[in-house]
Design a protein around this motif. Structure first.
Motif, PDB file in Angstrom:
ATOM      1  N   THR B 126       0.819  -1.217   0.000  1.00  0.00           N
ATOM      2  CA  THR B 126       0.000   0.000   0.000  1.00  0.00           C
ATOM      3  C   THR B 126       0.849   1.260   0.000  1.00  0.00           C
ATOM      4  O   THR B 126       0.312   2.360  -0.014  1.00  0.00           O
ATOM      5  N   ARG B 127       2.167   1.118   0.030  1.00  0.00           N
ATOM      6  CA  ARG B 127       3.020   2.292   0.039  1.00  0.00           C
ATOM      7  C   ARG B 127       3.181   2.838  -1.371  1.00  0.00           C
ATOM      8  O   ARG B 127       2.932   2.167  -2.359  1.00  0.00           O
ATOM      9  N   ARG B 128       3.649   4.103  -1.445  1.00  0.00           N
ATOM     10  CA  ARG B 128       4.016   4.652  -2.731  1.00  0.00           C
ATOM     11  C   ARG B 128       5.528   4.560  -2.895  1.00  0.00           C
ATOM     12  O   ARG B 128       6.253   4.558  -1.906  1.00  0.00           O
ATOM     13  N   LEU B 132      10.601   4.233  -0.878  1.00  0.00           N
ATOM     14  CA  LEU B 132      11.136   2.883  -0.710  1.00  0.00           C
ATOM     15  C   LEU B 132      12.658   2.932  -0.703  1.00  0.00           C
ATOM     16  O   LEU B 132      13.269   3.836  -1.241  1.00  0.00           O
ATOM     17  N   SER B 133      13.261   1.918  -0.119  1.00  0.00           N
ATOM     18  CA  SER B 133      14.724   1.828  -0.185  1.00  0.00           C
ATOM     19  C   SER B 133      15.120   1.351  -1.577  1.00  0.00           C
ATOM     20  O   SER B 133      14.297   0.863  -2.346  1.00  0.00           O
ATOM     21  N   GLY B 134      16.400   1.535  -1.904  1.00  0.00           N
ATOM     22  CA  GLY B 134      16.878   1.187  -3.238  1.00  0.00           C
ATOM     23  C   GLY B 134      16.547  -0.246  -3.630  1.00  0.00           C
ATOM     24  O   GLY B 134      16.057  -0.511  -4.732  1.00  0.00           O
ATOM     25  N   GLY B 135      16.794  -1.172  -2.725  1.00  0.00           N
ATOM     26  CA  GLY B 135      16.557  -2.576  -3.035  1.00  0.00           C
ATOM     27  C   GLY B 135      15.072  -2.889  -3.141  1.00  0.00           C
ATOM     28  O   GLY B 135      14.645  -3.678  -3.996  1.00  0.00           O
ATOM     29  N   GLU B 136      14.281  -2.254  -2.305  1.00  0.00           N
ATOM     30  CA  GLU B 136      12.824  -2.461  -2.357  1.00  0.00           C
ATOM     31  C   GLU B 136      12.281  -2.024  -3.704  1.00  0.00           C
ATOM     32  O   GLU B 136      11.474  -2.711  -4.338  1.00  0.00           O
ATOM     33  N   ARG B 137      12.774  -0.887  -4.159  1.00  0.00           N
ATOM     34  CA  ARG B 137      12.325  -0.349  -5.434  1.00  0.00           C
ATOM     35  C   ARG B 137      12.649  -1.342  -6.562  1.00  0.00           C
ATOM     36  O   ARG B 137      11.819  -1.629  -7.418  1.00  0.00           O
TER      37      ARG B 137
ATOM     38  N   GLY D  36      17.637  -0.415   6.762  1.00  0.00           N
ATOM     39  CA  GLY D  36      17.855   0.900   7.335  1.00  0.00           C
ATOM     40  C   GLY D  36      19.223   1.509   7.071  1.00  0.00           C
ATOM     41  O   GLY D  36      19.571   2.532   7.670  1.00  0.00           O
ATOM     42  N   LYS D  37      19.974   0.942   6.164  1.00  0.00           N
ATOM     43  CA  LYS D  37      21.330   1.439   5.925  1.00  0.00           C
ATOM     44  C   LYS D  37      21.312   2.870   5.376  1.00  0.00           C
ATOM     45  O   LYS D  37      21.992   3.752   5.902  1.00  0.00           O
ATOM     46  N   THR D  38      20.519   3.069   4.334  1.00  0.00           N
ATOM     47  CA  THR D  38      20.474   4.401   3.743  1.00  0.00           C
ATOM     48  C   THR D  38      19.959   5.422   4.754  1.00  0.00           C
ATOM     49  O   THR D  38      20.410   6.567   4.791  1.00  0.00           O
ATOM     50  N   THR D  39      19.022   5.002   5.591  1.00  0.00           N
ATOM     51  CA  THR D  39      18.484   5.910   6.596  1.00  0.00           C
ATOM     52  C   THR D  39      19.591   6.379   7.539  1.00  0.00           C
ATOM     53  O   THR D  39      19.702   7.576   7.844  1.00  0.00           O
ATOM     54  N   VAL D  40      20.425   5.454   7.983  1.00  0.00           N
ATOM     55  CA  VAL D  40      21.534   5.825   8.865  1.00  0.00           C
ATOM     56  C   VAL D  40      22.465   6.800   8.165  1.00  0.00           C
ATOM     57  O   VAL D  40      22.841   7.847   8.705  1.00  0.00           O
TER      58      VAL D  40
END
Ligand SMILES: Nc1ncnc2c1ncn2[C@@H]1O[C@H](COP(=O)(O)OP(=O)(O)OP(=O)(O)O)[C@@H](O)[C@H]1O
Ligand SMILES: Nc1ncnc2c1ncn2[C@@H]1O[C@H](COP(=O)(O)OP(=O)(O)OP(=O)(O)O)[C@@H](O)[C@H]1O
Ligand SMILES: [Mg+2]
Ligand SMILES: [Mg+2]
Lengths: 232, 360, 225, 360, 232
Positions: B126-128, B132-137, D36-40
């Protein structure tokens, strides 16, 4: 409220709202198509179309109104044609006021939408096409939603312009209370009459209130679209 | 389904001039950064209109600049996982995934729930895409392409942004797509491990030209190609026949020079398979070593000792009809007096011949 | 269709008429030029009251006026107004308008376009002061704007109709231009060929009636016989 | 320079709660996609304002939510290579590269010509980033960050889009940055090979929390951490002392259980080094094998035999004071009758102990 | 050419060009700042500012002109202040015409620039900040170049509007040949006279020609910027 506005004034407010809304809504599809052609098209008449769209901005409104009268009036070629074949009459009807307002706001609308289209990343459209979407579908499902803030901006500019449009309107369809007397025409009429200033001021306030409401609405729509795209 | 591609195109300083065939299975485009891989893939997808070229998918002409034929991208039915994910920012992850579905005319493609589980993107539906993180995308992009039910899948470094664990889950699925659905895949990758594991065919590009092309096993053991893969990945191919699956689960394979045991086999008993053995994983001995943990010992003769750049040497052996490469220190080569004609035993740890090194 | 300057007076007359007869009157106020062009362009107007003779001529030339119905309904006078209280000025040939203005501006309607401006220019020419003040003239879109400039004090003096001058307490009429100094200021009215309803003619007749005359006079117009 | 980080932040469904120290050298943030790597990294750069946290670079406070201190990004002097390259589209490659220079107050950072050569982007200097290939873009981004002359370098999967050849050129340069300039680097990577090669310190993230943290060698041989790295990367650490560089170029190292020869050494004779040996590269024998190409044979005793999921087993040995892991087939474990206490010889090919497995 | 335009007409053309150019150039920095505030700012008066900017669009030009007169006229508060302290006088000067034209075109300019700003990827600005650029530098080196097409679009809209503006101008600074008689005023004057259409048409053609030239120039600038950004 009714007591501090005369029926004619009420009618002017209602008419202005109707004229502006209709002008905006009806010109929107044309505006989007024109913006699309200008932003993406590479065709011979590109410069000409671009110029034509800007014309109402360049010309004094009176000239635009006069040209409209010559073209779409009862004696005008297009006017006669539309009348005979479709029974559409613009001259001295509120539809004419809407036509004038629409045309005056058209360059503003087109430019806003065009800027939005030019900001769309064609890579996203390519991605959609590899997923099986034809050009029309790509436009409807990717381009259109992405340029929505631009469309809203264009529409609100056109609407605001329509609310304030006066020169072309009064020249084209005159100033007939209840039929073609829009808010700005009424304001103008009051300004021309001794002692009409306070009445004019009242109408000006109404015009401002209406336009502000529309503006706030459009801001809110744009922001919520932007927020959705940002993903929050 | 076979894809055959001939392309000529030049940008300012870069000229592409390639011709290759991609038979069913996974065809990997391999080459250094900037060698033209994405350009080729874009032309196949129809996003780039090359100056000259002809692209056929079986007998359907997707592009023929001579005949002025160019099927538009949306009619090619080619799924494309882009190097940059290119998700639609105004749609949820779920809408992105099902976007291609709307347009897929023939029904029943892969099951959306299954793909979502495989890619581990269930919690994101349900997210846009914006946050998203790079890998999720990248995972969503893979799902989107697969779910559009394509006839051919183009994947431009799809796994580069993913961790080993996730890769290890997705790779077998891609193998299943390749084998089960017969979906041809054109795959761009920098990872030799991925190439070795997935590729049926390898096209080696260099500066816009095809440097080597052919079945994965051949290209990967081509000494010419070795510098492009890196020395650590030099290896050779053994042909063997699966003869039995034994009680403790190991699979027995016979090759001309002896018997091998592998923890798993890519084919049923009776079939012939090709095994890739890295030069690095081969140890040489003058006498057959006894009482050691390595199960696989093959007898052969030294054909050539190629001194390396450092303190190492590459030894080419003949084991039966096959060639085998071993990378050892120069000191060992001297100590064992290795010279052409000398009989040696090659010791390979069975676990080192991992399943991902086997071309079917 | 009527010139904007008639709005107040005509509104009153129309309201009385509606109350008396039950017929409704719709009046479109705009500049005479716009109205004339619209009538020529096929506007559904029954009666045209112009603020200038030339625009009525233009309509008549197109054959849109019902023969015999054109008549000069009203007249007006041209006055010199000043901002705030000011001493009266003797307006005659060669009077020192330039000296009066100093470095201020003379507010007039557009001297080549708007009737009030044209009349004013003619008057100043005949009085022989035009060439002296010409560079100081601030021309406005309408005569009302000229009045506005004087009323707000932007311009110390202006030339406007007597009817306008009467309406604004912030200006003083300091002089009236002799009628001979400019062409007669007339408001011609006529029934147009598009009019079918007998009530149209009745209303036009009413406008020249005594009751209407009283209203017009009340707004400062000169009644032309 | 030491970076110390304590962060707490939560997005919709994801909560980050980490605390770690990054001593000089390369600190690798390692973990699955979305952990959470990019977030850090964003928080360290100042692009994300975490809900709670404290970030210190030596004794400079970059962030302290309690004290409401937050140094704006441009004053932190932290170079950042983004996961997506984020080049400025309106500037040429050269302008992109020199962008950071304009703002670097202290002079003489790295030489631009040198960086350009290293990254192989010389021919691209006058181009605009719009049409660069994925890898080219990433290389320019690396150059841009390094040339801004930062005090700390953040690199979010900088090499993921690059081929092995290019990586092999860039990695030594990063090592030199680490060692020579003393530039601390916070490095996000999915590649165990990169981690093993570069990392001084490894921070293992999982679901927004630190799962393990410490010197690279320790974390990489932590059996707890093994599933995150993948079984093929399981390994152990040997401590050894460099004793001599011999005539044929090999380096001799002594460890408690015997002598090792390596083709290269990370330190001068007399120094102590830590060697990483993959379980997969270790072969076991009951008698000391003779006449074989492998130079490195260590005597030890079996401590534990851990059966694997398939047909393999992980054998833990004690060699001197160190532990060593060997991955062999279950069949071999049976054939050699391996059981705790049994003396064995571990055979490691010297070339398999590659330089990239050595932590300094 | 000189023979078919009277000196007054020539002066009107020249004045219009001057007024429009000055109005556009002078309002540009304000337009950019306002657009920036509206696009990025989150401050209390946001809605108010937004409304204020749109006001000239909503109000009939005559009203705007009248309000300008009240504010910036010799007797207006701001006008008196500016006159006394800086010696700047707008009333009956071409500067006043430029002020009116600038204000009328302002909403168009701001909207175009704002749309462009909203389309800039904040990630690029973040990247610049990690490279050491302060907010001002980020704006100057990244945001500004990226919104250049929007600025050009906004400027051309404002310029075109200024070329056609008439109602507010004539109300504010009236119509003094050679000083405040712009092209639209001249056109208007001709239209008020029976038979003046052909002369008006001539001036209209000139106005169109000038605006088209500006339009083509802006198109060309925008395209070349866009092409540079695309990387070709
Ligand atoms: N602004 C945000 N709003 C909501 N969720 C976010 C936001 N930014 C990141 N996330 C989520 O937080 C988690 C961690 O994201 P992060 O980008 O740090 O992952 P990562 O470790 O860099 O992964 P990858 O290796 O795939 O790049 C992800 O699940 C992501 O979807
Ligand atoms: N539209 C273009 N105009 C000019 N040059 C281009 C264009 N597209 C690509 N190039 C150049 O062509 C070469 C090949 O690009 P391509 O994207 O195919 O490389 P690649 O093999 O995919 O590299 P990578 O592994 O880095 O993604 C590169 O040098 C690139 O800069
Ligand atoms: Mg590429
Ligand atoms: Mg990340």
């Amino acid at each position: 409220m009714t007591d501090w506005l005369s029926p004619d004034e009420w009618r002017a407010v209602a008419l202005s709202l109707r004229v502006s809304s209709v002008a905006t809504l009806v010109s929107l599809p044309f505006g989007i198509l024109t913006a699309l052609a200008l932003a993406r098209g590479r065709f011979p008449g590109h410069g000409l179309l671009n110029g034509l769209v800007h014309l109402p901005l360049i010309l004094p409104p009176v000239v635009t109104g006069y040209l409209l009268l010559l073209t779409f009036g009862r004696k005008g070629y297009v006017g006669q044609f539309l009348d005979q074949w479709f029974g559409i009459v613009f001259a001295f009807r509120w539809t004419g006021a809407a036509l004038a307002a629409g045309i005056m706001g058209f360059p503003l609308m087109v430019r806003a939408i065009r800027l939005a289209i030019e900001a769309v990343d064609p890579k996203l459209e390519q991605a959609a096409s590899t997923l099986g979407a034809s050009r029309l579908w790509v436009f409807l499902t990717v381009t259109l939603p992405l340029i929505l803030p631009g469309i809203v901006a264009g529409a609100i500019l056109a609407f605001a312009k329509a609310m304030g449009e006066f020169g072309a309107t009064i020249t084209f369809v005159s100033n007939i209370p209840g039929q073609t007397q829009t808010l700005p025409s009424a304001i103008y009429a009051f300004l021309q009459v001794p002692g009409g200033e306070t009445q004019a001021a009242r109408l000006v306030l109404i015009a401002i209130a209406v336009a502000m409401a529309a503006l706030l609405l459009s801001e809110w729509v744009s922001r919520s679209i932007a927020r959705r795209i940002a993903g929050a | 389904m076979t894809l055959s591609v001939t392309l000529g195109h030049s940008f300012g300083g870069f000229t592409l001039d390639v011709a290759f065939e991609a038979p069913p299975g996974v065809t990997v485009l391999f080459g250094r950064s900037g060698c033209g891989k994405t350009t080729v893939v874009n032309a196949v997808a129809g996003l780039l209109r090359p100056q000259r070229g002809r692209i056929m998918l079986d007998d359907q002409r997707l592009l023929d600049t001579n005949a002025r034929v160019a099927v538009p991208p949306h009619r090619r039915r080619i799924g494309y996982v882009f190097q940059d994910a290119r998700l639609f920012p105004h749609m949820t992850v779920r809408q992105n995934l099902s976007y291609g579905r709307w347009f897929a005319r023939r029904g029943n493609g892969p099951d959306i729930g299954h793909i979502v589980d495989l890619l581990g993107i269930g919690p994101l539906l349900t997210r846009r895409p914006g946050l998203l993180s790079g890998g999720e995308r990248q995972r969503v992009a893979i799902g989107r392409a697969i779910l559009s039910n394509p006839r051919l899948l183009l994947m431009d470094e799809p796994l580069a942004a993913l961790d080993e664990g996730r890769k290890a889950e997705i790779l077998p699925y891609l193998e299943r797509l390749r084998d089960g659905l017969g979906l041809p895949i054109l795959y761009v990758s920098h990872s030799v491990a991925e190439v070795a594991r997935l590729a049926t065919t390898v096209i080696l590009l260099d500066g816009g030209r095809v440097r080597a092309a052919g079945p994965a096993a051949c290209v990967l053991s081509d000494p010419q190609a070795a510098p492009l893969f890196g020395l650590r990945e030099a290896g050779a191919i053994l042909t063997a026949r699966v003869t039995a699956r034994e009680a403790d689960g190991l699979v027995r394979l016979d090759c001309q020079a002896g018997t091998l045991w592998l923890p798993d086999a890519p084919a049923a008993p009776g079939n012939s398979v090709r095994l890739r053995v890295l030069a690095q994983d081969v140890m040489l001995a003058l006498t057959r070593p006894e009482e050691i943990s390595a199960l696989n010992v093959l007898a052969g003769t030294v054909q050539e000792v190629i001194p390396g750049a450092g303190h190492d040497a590459l030894v080419r052996l003949r084991v039966g009809d096959d060639a085998l490469l071993a990378r050892i220190t120069a000191r060992s080569a001297g100590a064992l007096a290795l010279a052409p004609g000398r009989p040696v035993f090659a010791v390979l740890k069975s676990v080192a011949v991992a399943p991902e090194s086997m071309g079917a | 269709f009527a010139a904007t300057s008639l709005k107040n007076a005509l509104d009153t007359i129309a309201a009385d008429y509606e109350a008396a007869t039950g017929n409704s009157v719709t009046i479109s106020y705009a500049g005479a030029n716009a109205l004339a062009k619209q009538i020529i362009g096929g506007a559904p107007a029954d009666i045209f009251i112009s603020a200038a003779v030339n625009w009525m001529d233009a309509v008549e030339t197109e054959g849109l006026v019902v023969e015999g119905t054109r008549k000069d309904l009203l007249g007006n006078t041209l006055v010199l107004v000043a901002h705030g209280p000011a001493a009266p000025v003797e307006i005659g040939p060669g009077f020192d308008l330039k000296g009066l203005l100093g470095d201020g501006r003379l507010a007039m309607a557009m001297v080549d376009a708007v009737p009030a401006g044209q009349y004013g220019k003619a008057a100043l020419q005949s009085l022989g002061v035009w060439s002296a003040v010409e560079p100081l003239v601030a021309q406005t879109e309408t005569v009302r704007s000229a009045l506005g400039l004087v009323a707000s004090g932007e311009a110390p003096y202006g030339i406007v109709y007597a009817t306008d001058a009467a309406s604004d307490p912030r200006v003083t009429v300091v002089g009236t231009f002799p009628e001979t100094s400019h062409p007669p200021i007339l408001y011609p009215a006529a029934l147009l060929t598009g009019a079918t309803d007998p009530a149209d003619r009745a209303f036009l007749d009413l406008l020249s009636g005594a009751a209407a005359d009283a209203v017009f006079a009340g707004h400062g117009f000169r009644i032309v016989d």
